[in-house]
Motif scaffolding. Structure first.
Motif, mmCIF file in Angstrom:
data_model
loop_
_atom_site.group_PDB
_atom_site.id
_atom_site.type_symbol
_atom_site.label_atom_id
_atom_site.label_comp_id
_atom_site.label_asym_id
_atom_site.label_seq_id
_atom_site.Cartn_x
_atom_site.Cartn_y
_atom_site.Cartn_z
ATOM 1 N N GLN A 1 37.569 35.297 31.725
ATOM 2 C CA GLN A 1 36.421 36.187 31.943
ATOM 3 C C GLN A 1 35.106 35.594 31.453
ATOM 4 O OE1 GLN A 1 37.745 39.963 30.281
ATOM 5 N NE2 GLN A 1 38.897 40.437 32.150
ATOM 6 N N GLY B 1 38.630 39.232 41.393
ATOM 7 C CA GLY B 1 38.116 39.298 40.028
ATOM 8 C C GLY B 1 36.716 39.887 39.934
ATOM 9 N N GLU C 1 41.673 42.959 41.083
ATOM 10 C CA GLU C 1 41.365 42.692 39.671
ATOM 11 C C GLU C 1 42.644 42.833 38.841
ATOM 12 O OE1 GLU C 1 38.534 41.695 37.628
ATOM 13 O OE2 GLU C 1 40.286 41.699 36.305
ATOM 14 N N ASP D 1 47.503 40.878 40.726
ATOM 15 C CA ASP D 1 47.302 39.455 40.459
ATOM 16 C C ASP D 1 46.980 38.753 41.786
ATOM 17 O OD1 ASP D 1 47.467 36.766 39.896
ATOM 18 O OD2 ASP D 1 49.293 36.943 38.686
ATOM 19 N N ASN E 1 33.738 35.141 41.747
ATOM 20 C CA ASN E 1 33.474 34.260 40.619
ATOM 21 C C ASN E 1 34.840 34.088 39.981
ATOM 22 O OD1 ASN E 1 32.744 33.145 38.164
ATOM 23 N ND2 ASN E 1 31.727 34.984 37.404
HETATM 24 N N1 SAH Z 1 33.055 38.708 39.188
HETATM 25 C C1 SAH Z 1 32.761 39.040 37.798
HETATM 26 C C2 SAH Z 1 33.847 38.565 36.827
HETATM 27 C C3 SAH Z 1 34.167 37.093 36.852
HETATM 28 S S1 SAH Z 1 35.235 36.618 35.535
HETATM 29 C C4 SAH Z 1 31.413 38.464 37.430
HETATM 30 O O1 SAH Z 1 30.961 37.546 38.099
HETATM 31 O O2 SAH Z 1 30.814 38.899 36.461
HETATM 32 C C5 SAH Z 1 36.795 36.457 36.375
HETATM 33 C C6 SAH Z 1 37.436 37.803 36.737
HETATM 34 O O3 SAH Z 1 38.717 37.551 37.330
HETATM 35 C C7 SAH Z 1 37.705 38.716 35.540
HETATM 36 O O4 SAH Z 1 37.327 40.021 35.868
HETATM 37 C C8 SAH Z 1 39.227 38.618 35.344
HETATM 38 O O5 SAH Z 1 39.788 39.764 34.733
HETATM 39 C C9 SAH Z 1 39.687 38.437 36.771
HETATM 40 N N2 SAH Z 1 41.004 37.793 36.903
HETATM 41 C C10 SAH Z 1 41.566 36.844 36.094
HETATM 42 N N3 SAH Z 1 42.756 36.454 36.565
HETATM 43 C C11 SAH Z 1 42.957 37.155 37.712
HETATM 44 C C12 SAH Z 1 44.023 37.202 38.668
HETATM 45 N N4 SAH Z 1 45.112 36.430 38.533
HETATM 46 N N5 SAH Z 1 43.911 38.047 39.727
HETATM 47 C C13 SAH Z 1 42.805 38.838 39.870
HETATM 48 N N6 SAH Z 1 41.768 38.841 39.011
HETATM 49 C C14 SAH Z 1 41.840 38.009 37.942
#
Ligand code: SAH
Length: 271
Positions: free
Chosen positions: A22, A50, A71, A96, A117
């Motif tokens: 994150q 995510g 997410e 996931d 991201n």
């Molecule tokens: N898009 C947001 C967060 C980016 S951080 C921004 O730009 O502020 C990466 C994000 O991916 C986090 O919210 C994290 O919880 C999520 N994430 C991590 N592993 C993941 C997975 N395997 N599947 C889906 N989401 C995931």
């Protein structure tokens, strides 16, 4: 630099989790630049991986698009629902992304525009997973670490050229759009980041090539980067096979172009 507070969308007190990769975007200028590059149009179907605290989500969402978000961190679900449920096309999947069935979302024939991201710790397996869905994807815009974008967009002969770039370019046109410094995130990552656009070929330029066979051949060819093709492909292709295709068995894999790997794969498949 003026910074929007990273939690401006969801007013959350969430503590960023390292294990989920994150790094939340907090720079309003960078967020706008990404949204401009994506530029959602009425009727389109976006999928965000995510969404975190919704920084990018908020800049993409509108009433006349579908936006599915995937997410993994369940603690973020209630905030996302509170912020975005008012939009008719919004849907949250607490799942996931590595095992998520993106193909099932393309149920109305509208190709998907995938964005995110991405969590950097899983970016390579996630990209390989997403290539599987290329036929139902219009394009993908991702924030990744610059190193990974360099590999995706690499040219033959460069030190970045390898398995990731070859398979990405087999499936997609790759554009390195712009770089993003660590300060654009909270917390700042240790590496430089960049935005990449991947546009799957509408029709495969190599319809006769078996993707699985190509993947295995490329993997073997680069097994030991510094060794020659002859060494890495021992037991798979003989010197005479390589020479027949005009490829020097004494060369290294990194000097071959994508089309060379495709010719080798087709030669293997027809043997
Ligand atoms: N898009 C947001 C967060 C980016 S951080 C921004 O730009 O502020 C990466 C994000 O991916 C986090 O919210 C994290 O919880 C999520 N994430 C991590 N592993 C993941 C997975 N395997 N599947 C889906 N989401 C995931």
């Amino acid at each position: 630099m003026t910074k929007a507070p990273y939690n401006s969308i969801m007013k959350s007190t969430h503590t960023p989790r390292k294990r989920f990769g994150q790094n939340f975007l907090q720079d309003a200028g960078v967020i706008a630049q990404i949204a401009n590059a994506i530029h959602p149009q009425p009727g389109e179907h976006l999928v965000e991986i995510g969404p975190g605290q919704g920084a990018l989500t908020a800049s993409l969402i509108r009433r006349d698009i579908r936006l599915n978000v995937v997410e993994l961190d369940r603690d973020l679900a209630s905030g996302l629902l509170a912020a975005f449920s008012i939009y008719p096309g919004f849907k949250l999947h607490s799942a996931d992304a590595l095992s998520f069935d993106f193909g099932a979302l393309a149920d109305d024939g509208v190709p998907l525009r995938v964005v995110g991201n991405l969590p950097y710790n899983i970016s390579t397996p996630l990209l390989f997973r997403l290539f599987e869905f290329a036929p139902v994807v219009q394009d993908m815009h991702f924030m990744l670490q610059l190193e990974v974008v360099n590999r995706l967009a690499a040219a033959p002969g460069s030190k970045h050229w390898g398995r990731l770039g070859i398979m990405a370019q087999y499936h997609c046109e790759v554009e390195h759009l712009f770089d993003v410094p660590p300060e654009a995130f909270y917390p700042p990552p240790k590496v430089q980041s960049a935005i990449v656009r991947l546009s799957p070929h509408r029709r495969s330029p190599w319809p006769e090539c078996d993707e699985g066979a190509l993947r295995r051949l490329v993997q073997s060819s680069f097994a030991q980067r510094r060794k020659t093709l002859r060494n890495n492909l021992k037991g798979i292709l003989a010197d005479s096979d390589l020479e027949q295709l005009g490829i020097d068995p004494g060369a290294r894999a990194e000097t071959l172009e994508l089309v060379d790997f495709i010719r080798l794969t087709n030669h293997l498949s027809s043997a």
